[in-house]
Design a protein around this motif. Structure first.
Motif, PDB file in Angstrom:
ATOM      1  N   VAL A 167       0.850  -1.218   0.075  1.00  0.00           N
ATOM      2  CA  VAL A 167      -0.082   0.051   0.046  1.00  0.00           C
ATOM      3  C   VAL A 167       0.857   1.278   0.119  1.00  0.00           C
ATOM      4  O   VAL A 167       0.648   2.377  -0.657  1.00  0.00           O
ATOM      5  CB  VAL A 167      -0.808  -0.044   1.266  1.00  0.00           C
ATOM      6  N   VAL A 226      -5.707   4.272  -2.702  1.00  0.00           N
ATOM      7  CA  VAL A 226      -6.543   2.932  -2.605  1.00  0.00           C
ATOM      8  C   VAL A 226      -8.109   3.262  -2.756  1.00  0.00           C
ATOM      9  O   VAL A 226      -8.499   4.225  -2.057  1.00  0.00           O
ATOM     10  CB  VAL A 226      -6.207   2.460  -1.042  1.00  0.00           C
ATOM     11  N   VAL A 281      -8.801  -0.297   3.958  1.00  0.00           N
ATOM     12  CA  VAL A 281      -9.009   1.058   4.115  1.00  0.00           C
ATOM     13  C   VAL A 281      -8.573   1.789   5.443  1.00  0.00           C
ATOM     14  O   VAL A 281      -8.063   2.787   5.431  1.00  0.00           O
ATOM     15  CB  VAL A 281     -10.460   1.737   3.877  1.00  0.00           C
ATOM     16  N   ALA A 322      -4.788   1.703   4.913  1.00  0.00           N
ATOM     17  CA  ALA A 322      -4.202   2.867   4.008  1.00  0.00           C
ATOM     18  C   ALA A 322      -4.385   4.286   4.855  1.00  0.00           C
ATOM     19  O   ALA A 322      -3.400   5.051   4.710  1.00  0.00           O
ATOM     20  CB  ALA A 322      -5.141   2.766   2.852  1.00  0.00           C
ATOM     21  N   VAL A 377      -7.250   7.566   0.289  1.00  0.00           N
ATOM     22  CA  VAL A 377      -7.891   6.429   0.368  1.00  0.00           C
ATOM     23  C   VAL A 377      -9.598   6.973  -0.107  1.00  0.00           C
ATOM     24  O   VAL A 377      -9.891   7.799   0.773  1.00  0.00           O
ATOM     25  CB  VAL A 377      -7.817   5.515   1.561  1.00  0.00           C
ATOM     26  N   TRP A 378     -10.212   6.303  -0.882  1.00  0.00           N
ATOM     27  CA  TRP A 378     -11.441   6.727  -1.296  1.00  0.00           C
ATOM     28  C   TRP A 378     -12.314   5.235  -0.883  1.00  0.00           C
ATOM     29  O   TRP A 378     -11.968   4.054  -1.051  1.00  0.00           O
ATOM     30  CB  TRP A 378     -11.678   6.815  -2.562  1.00  0.00           C
ATOM     31  N   VAL A 379     -13.388   5.507   0.178  1.00  0.00           N
ATOM     32  CA  VAL A 379     -14.148   4.597   0.682  1.00  0.00           C
ATOM     33  C   VAL A 379     -15.611   4.569   0.090  1.00  0.00           C
ATOM     34  O   VAL A 379     -16.187   5.668   0.149  1.00  0.00           O
ATOM     35  CB  VAL A 379     -14.348   4.690   2.111  1.00  0.00           C
ATOM     36  N   LEU A 401      -8.657  10.286   3.802  1.00  0.00           N
ATOM     37  CA  LEU A 401      -9.687   9.476   3.575  1.00  0.00           C
ATOM     38  C   LEU A 401     -10.879  10.368   2.939  1.00  0.00           C
ATOM     39  O   LEU A 401     -11.145  11.494   3.396  1.00  0.00           O
ATOM     40  CB  LEU A 401     -10.220   8.691   4.593  1.00  0.00           C
TER      41      LEU A 401
END
Length: 478
Positions: free
Chosen positions: A390, A396, A404, A407, A414-416, A439
């Motif tokens: 990562v 991510v 997540v 990350a 990071v996109w959730v 995030l």
């Protein structure tokens, strides 16, 4: 009272005791045995059918559970408990409006029954009415203040609203909530009456911090260890599962990590990891959010350096499913709501200028049949390996699972992709997170409808892929 009445009462009480202890399969067997008596009076049969439906619900057998509750109502049309059970089953089967109707009928028949308020709250959350759900949970708690399931569900709603003080206090009921099937570690010394750390002075003492729940929970709340160390603890020993040991051994404030509970003589006090939020009185405006607070160990970095294909493209990691936990009905339902099939993310895989790297483990990894996605996960043995991969990524993209959190803890963008009735930790009505500065949340606008979420992510990914390499963030240069 006849002999038959005595036999029913004895059997029913045994089943009820097993039911309340979370032994639903054993309770179900007794309910079935009782209902095998053709001479059972309608009122007793209705009671057994209603509770049988509740047990089947906990076992994840929704269709049978509904049928059992209907059998109860055929025999006793005014049985509030059967309507309440039916409401809970319908809510979990993604029929919130029908669930609300059943629960209202239960409340009309028995206003003092707490269960329909609990099911109505969940149905309200499924419809996006979080304020109404919180009010219903408060009502359930007023009717059944000692009921662990009510306290736990109230806790999650309070936390989702950012009401941390009350929420974390109520969250202590999680150990007794049978649907969670959590076992509080037996970290006790016979000569002590209170070895658990509840906030008392720990200066000069050794504290054992015990992991609980999922890997993501551990990666999320391990950030609190330095705050505990600052209270003056001489040593902090962390107990966690083997896949996390290597990664967490490098955590600031952790003096030792073990996958086995140490001998009681090795520590003075112990505490469950998620209880640290309550013990430390962390508020939403005092969340320790400095990242990175985790870093992969040097050996893992050396092993994985150069393992990913060289590219000038945006290098993006992808995880599309969580752990299905097929033996745990409640967890399986949550996973079904948060996870996708890889085919649903196909629009992302056609974005030009992106080099894809799979971060998927578990059964869902078998869906990977696209040569455009590089898959290094066959060589991954633990989270230290995943962290080393990562750290080489620009971004991510994933559903709400442990990767997540990893990350975010590493400081990687990071996109959730978050389900409609999202996890409490993402709070309400925001697309950022106080937990992880890197995030970004992409929330469902309708339950189960991932297509608009994927479309929004694709638009943002097109923009990101067009950015000059030096504007893509710090991950690639680490």
């Amino acid at each position: 009272m006849s002999a038959d009445d005595t036999g029913f009462e004895t059997g029913f009480c045994t089943a009820l005791r097993l039911h309340r202890a979370g032994c639903w399969a054993q309770a179900l067997a007794i309910y079935d045995q009782l209902l095998g008596n053709p001479l059972l009076p309608p009122a007793q049969a209705a009671l057994a059918y209603a509770n049988r439906g509740a047990a089947l619900r906990r076992l994840g057998r929704a269709d049978e559970a509904v049928s059992s509750c209907i059998e109860a109502l055929v025999r006793c049309p005014d049985m509030a408990e059967a309507f309440a059970n039916l409401g809970a089953i319908l809510q979990e089967a993604d029929h919130p409006l029908a669930a609300l109707d059943a629960c209202r009928r239960a409340i009309a028949l028995a206003p003092g029954l707490h269960a329909p308020y609990l099911a109505m709250a969940h149905a309200g959350q499924d419809c996006g009415d979080h304020s109404g759900a919180l009010a219903l949970l408060h009502r359930a708690a007023a009717l059944a203040p000692a009921m662990p399931s009510v306290r736990y569900n109230l806790a999650e709603a309070l936390l989702q609203h950012g009401l941390f003080e009350e929420g974390w206090q109520a969250y202590e009921a999680r150990w007794q909530a049978p649907e969670l099937a959590l076992t509080k570690p037996a970290c006790t010394k016979p000569e002590w009456t209170g070895p658990e750390w509840t906030g008392q002075d720990i200066a000069g003492k050794t504290l054992l911090v015990v992991e609980e729940q999922g890997f993501g929970d551990t990666l999320h709340f391990i950030r609190l260890i330095p705050l505990v160390k600052a209270r003056g603890a001489r040593r902090i020993v962390l107990h966690c599962r083997a896949p996390l040991v290597r990664l967490l051994a490098g955590m600031a404030g952790v003096d030792a990590v073990t996958a086995a509970l140490p001998d009681p003589d090795a520590y003075d006090l112990w505490v469950p990891l998620l209880s640290l939020m309550q013990r430390l009185a962390v508020t939403p405006d005092r969340i320790p959010a400095a990242v990175p607070y985790l870093t992969p160990p040097p050996a893992a970095v050396r092993h994985w350096t150069g393992a990913l294909p060289e590219t000038e493209d945006l290098r993006v990691g992808l995880v599309w499913a969580g752990d299905p936990r097929l033996g745990h009905a409640a967890a399986s339902r949550t996973d079904a709501r948060r996870s996708l099939a890889l085919a649903q993310l196909a629009p992302l895989l056609t974005v030009p200028g992106v080099s894809w790297v799979s971060l998927q483990k578990g059964p869902a990894a078998a869906q990977l049949d696209r040569p455009a996605v590089f898959d290094p996960m066959f060589g991954v043995t633990d989270f230290a390996d995943t962290a080393a991969i990562v750290r080489q990524l620009d971004l991510v993209i994933g559903v709400d699972t442990a990767v997540v959190h990893l990350a975010g803890a590493l400081g990687v963008p990071v996109w959730v992709l978050s389900r409609f009735s999202g996890c409490w930790r993402w709070l309400l009505d925001r697309d950022d997170s106080p937990w992880y500065p890197t995030l970004r949340l992409f929330r469902q606008q309708r339950p189960g409808d991932w297509a608009p979420v994927v479309a929004r992510v694709r638009e943002e990914l097109l923009r990101a892929a067009r950015l000059p390499r030096h504007d893509r963030g710090p991950a690639r240069t680490r």
